[in-house]
Design an enzyme around this catalytic site. Structure first.
Site, short mmCIF file in Angstrom:
data_model
loop_
_atom_site.label_atom_id
_atom_site.label_comp_id
_atom_site.label_asym_id
_atom_site.label_seq_id
_atom_site.Cartn_x
_atom_site.Cartn_y
_atom_site.Cartn_z
N ARG A 171 50.06 77.29 70.41
CA ARG A 171 50.08 78.42 69.48
C ARG A 171 49.94 77.91 68.04
O ARG A 171 49.19 78.43 67.24
CB ARG A 171 51.39 79.19 69.65
CG ARG A 171 51.39 80.60 69.12
CD ARG A 171 52.62 81.36 69.54
NE ARG A 171 53.85 80.66 69.23
CZ ARG A 171 54.81 80.41 70.11
NH1 ARG A 171 54.69 80.80 71.37
NH2 ARG A 171 55.91 79.77 69.76
N ASN A 218 40.57 64.50 51.81
CA ASN A 218 40.90 63.89 50.51
C ASN A 218 39.63 63.41 49.79
O ASN A 218 39.45 63.63 48.59
CB ASN A 218 41.80 62.67 50.72
CG ASN A 218 43.28 63.05 50.70
OD1 ASN A 218 43.65 64.04 50.08
ND2 ASN A 218 44.10 62.26 51.37
N ASP A 231 46.85 67.69 49.21
CA ASP A 231 48.27 68.08 49.15
C ASP A 231 48.46 69.55 49.52
O ASP A 231 49.42 69.93 50.18
CB ASP A 231 48.84 67.84 47.75
CG ASP A 231 49.13 66.37 47.51
OD1 ASP A 231 48.91 65.57 48.45
OD2 ASP A 231 49.57 66.01 46.40
N ARG A 243 60.49 77.97 66.31
CA ARG A 243 61.69 78.79 66.26
C ARG A 243 62.72 78.23 65.28
O ARG A 243 62.68 77.06 64.92
CB ARG A 243 62.31 78.86 67.66
CG ARG A 243 61.40 79.58 68.62
CD ARG A 243 62.16 80.18 69.74
NE ARG A 243 62.86 79.15 70.51
CZ ARG A 243 63.27 79.34 71.75
NH1 ARG A 243 63.05 80.46 72.35
NH2 ARG A 243 63.91 78.39 72.40
N GLU A 261 49.96 62.60 56.50
CA GLU A 261 49.55 63.85 57.16
C GLU A 261 50.16 63.93 58.54
O GLU A 261 49.59 64.50 59.46
CB GLU A 261 48.04 64.01 57.22
CG GLU A 261 47.08 62.91 57.40
CD GLU A 261 47.40 61.68 58.26
OE1 GLU A 261 48.39 60.98 57.95
OE2 GLU A 261 46.64 61.43 59.20
N ILE A 320 47.16 65.82 61.15
CA ILE A 320 45.96 66.52 60.68
C ILE A 320 44.72 65.67 60.99
O ILE A 320 44.72 64.46 60.76
CB ILE A 320 46.04 66.78 59.16
CG1 ILE A 320 47.32 67.55 58.83
CG2 ILE A 320 44.81 67.55 58.67
CD1 ILE A 320 47.59 67.72 57.33
N1 LIG Z 1 46.53 64.21 49.60
C1 LIG Z 1 47.36 63.37 50.24
N2 LIG Z 1 46.83 62.42 51.06
C2 LIG Z 1 47.66 61.58 51.71
C3 LIG Z 1 49.05 61.66 51.55
N3 LIG Z 1 49.60 60.69 52.34
C4 LIG Z 1 48.61 60.04 52.96
N4 LIG Z 1 47.38 60.56 52.58
C5 LIG Z 1 46.07 60.17 53.02
O1 LIG Z 1 45.86 60.58 54.38
C6 LIG Z 1 44.76 59.84 54.94
C7 LIG Z 1 45.06 59.52 56.38
O2 LIG Z 1 43.93 58.96 56.93
P1 LIG Z 1 43.83 58.31 58.38
O3 LIG Z 1 45.17 57.76 58.78
O4 LIG Z 1 42.66 57.39 58.39
O5 LIG Z 1 43.61 59.50 59.36
P2 LIG Z 1 42.59 60.73 59.34
O6 LIG Z 1 41.53 60.61 58.30
O7 LIG Z 1 43.44 61.96 59.28
O8 LIG Z 1 41.90 60.60 60.74
P3 LIG Z 1 42.48 60.97 62.18
O9 LIG Z 1 43.97 61.03 62.08
O10 LIG Z 1 42.02 59.87 63.07
O11 LIG Z 1 41.90 62.29 62.55
C8 LIG Z 1 44.62 58.61 54.04
O12 LIG Z 1 43.42 58.74 53.32
C9 LIG Z 1 45.82 58.68 53.08
O13 LIG Z 1 45.51 58.18 51.80
C10 LIG Z 1 49.58 62.68 50.67
O14 LIG Z 1 50.78 62.83 50.49
N5 LIG Z 1 48.69 63.50 50.05
#
Ligand SMILES: Nc1nc2c(ncn2[C@@H]2O[C@H](COP(=O)(O)OP(=O)(O)OP(=O)(O)O)[C@@H](O)[C@H]2O)c(=O)[nH]1
Length: 357
Positions: free
Chosen positions: A280, A225, A234, A249, A260, A218
């Site tokens: 897709r 968050n 979440d 599939r 994520e 993601i």
């Molecule tokens: N709500 C939620 N957040 C999570 C969970 N696991 C990890 N995170 C958060 O996901 C975020 C991941 O951030 P980054 O690895 O910096 O990546 P990003 O912000 O998605 O940025 P890019 O991947 O570079 O686009 C962190 O803030 C983690 O705390 C979860 O189970 N639930």
């Protein structure tokens, strides 16, 4: 022989009782039974459990065939698989795993099992018994025993095994799945990879494809968050899992590796077909209106899996393609092999975010 419900006729009269010798035995019999249960519950993955169940029952019931029909648990749809333990000409048992789509005969059998779990006479004079397997009130499959002897006396035994099996499948399933999304967890990845590489046979009329590993991540999830809070974060993770289920599939294995980050093991005929499936999914996510959060996008990197590749090597390749997608503006899909061929990965490529094994 094939288990065709058309071949089953007449209920067995209740007084026709002829029992394998061990049923009426004493301590040795009990020891054998306990030994079977111990062996069966020692298994730690579903496939081994299926084999052990059919073999234990075939031996205990002195059956010529024991077939385990399994309904696909995770998705709706008719897909099923079938594990059959049968005695060969030398009197030894063989076990076959037959992935298959449900056909009319399987459905009829399961309906019959649902209705009465009936004992039946087979057209060739043998005896058949069908016992449904239920978990949490849902029918997850059925056991079909075929024997030269009437099987009625064995019903409590087979039903007992069916109950233990259902409980155990539930436990194993829990240990293999991510709590939040219900997708497979990382722990079960190697096993699925082996199965995907060696277990999938093309359906009739289908060409054999290749297996691909994709990492889906993601974009800017930290921002989601930070802006909306972890509960909304979440919720986004949950919805992405739903989009995965709807996009890929049935035979594809879907994982949440943590945070994520998601992984898909998929079959596709060639790179174009794999790219189309992943595009897709990416478009589907981009077009979805997430409650409160609005638009969310995903970046995807993927690589082909050769039969001799180590999981860590392929994960690393897909991760390099993902890293490229992130550095190229996100919300894109890239193939490692394509980037390699274009020379786009030459030079300064730092490994991405996946922790390798
Ligand atoms: N709500 C939620 N957040 C999570 C969970 N696991 C990890 N995170 C958060 O996901 C975020 C991941 O951030 P980054 O690895 O910096 O990546 P990003 O912000 O998605 O940025 P890019 O991947 O570079 O686009 C962190 O803030 C983690 O705390 C979860 O189970 N639930």
């Amino acid at each position: 022989m094939s288990i065709d419900p058309v071949a089953t006729v007449d209920s067995v009269p209740s007084r026709s009782v002829e029992v394998p010798g061990w049923v009426s035995g004493g301590e040795a019999t009990q020891a054998r039974l306990v030994d079977s249960v111990a062996h069966f519950t020692h298994q730690r993955d579903t496939e081994a459990l299926d084999h052990s169940l059919t073999l234990s029952l075939a031996e205990l019931a002195d059956a010529r065939t024991v077939t385990l029909y399994k309904r696909a648990g995770e998705r709706s749809g008719p897909q099923e698989s079938l594990v059959r333990c049968s005695r060969n000409a030398l009197g030894r048992f063989n076990i076959d795993l037959v992935p298959r789509s449900a056909d009319a005969s399987t459905d009829l059998l399961l309906q019959q099992g649902e209705r009465d779990g009936g004992c039946v006479r087979l057209r060739d004079g043998g005896y058949g018994m069908l016992v449904p397997i239920r978990h949490d009130g849902r029918m997850i499959g059925a056991l079909m025993l075929e024997s030269e002897h009437p099987l009625e006396m064995l019903r409590p035994l087979v039903e007992g095994f069916a109950r233990i099996y259902a409980n155990y499948v539930g436990l194993l399933d829990e240990s293999e799945r991510d709590k939040l999304t219900g997708l497979y967890n990382r722990r079960s990845f190697d096993r699925h990879l082996q199965r995907q590489l060696h277990g999938t046979r093309p359906r009739e009329g289908e060409q054999a494809g290749q297996t691909w590993l994709a990492i889906l991540d993601i974009d800017h999830f930290k921002r989601i968050n930070d802006t909306w809070g972890h509960l909304y974060g979440d919720e986004v993770i949950l919805m992405i899992a739903q989009q995965m289920r709807a996009s890929f599939r049935h035979g594809d294995a879907l994982f949440r590796f943590g945070g994520e980050e998601f992984v898909v093991l998929m079959s596709a005929i060639d790179r174009e077909a794999a790219t189309a499936a992943l595009q897709r999914f990416r478009t589907r996510v981009q077009d979805h209106e997430f409650p409160q959060v609005g638009q969310v996008t995903v970046s995807v990197g993927f690589a082909v899996i050769g039969p001799h590749d180590y999981p860590a090597t392929v994960l690393d390749r897909a991760d390099k393609a993902l890293y490229f997608a992130k550095n190229s503006g996100r919300n894109q899909v890239f193939s490692y092999e394509d980037l390699r061929a274009r020379g786009a990965l030459d030079g300064d490529v730092t490994a991405g975010s996946v922790d390798l094994f």
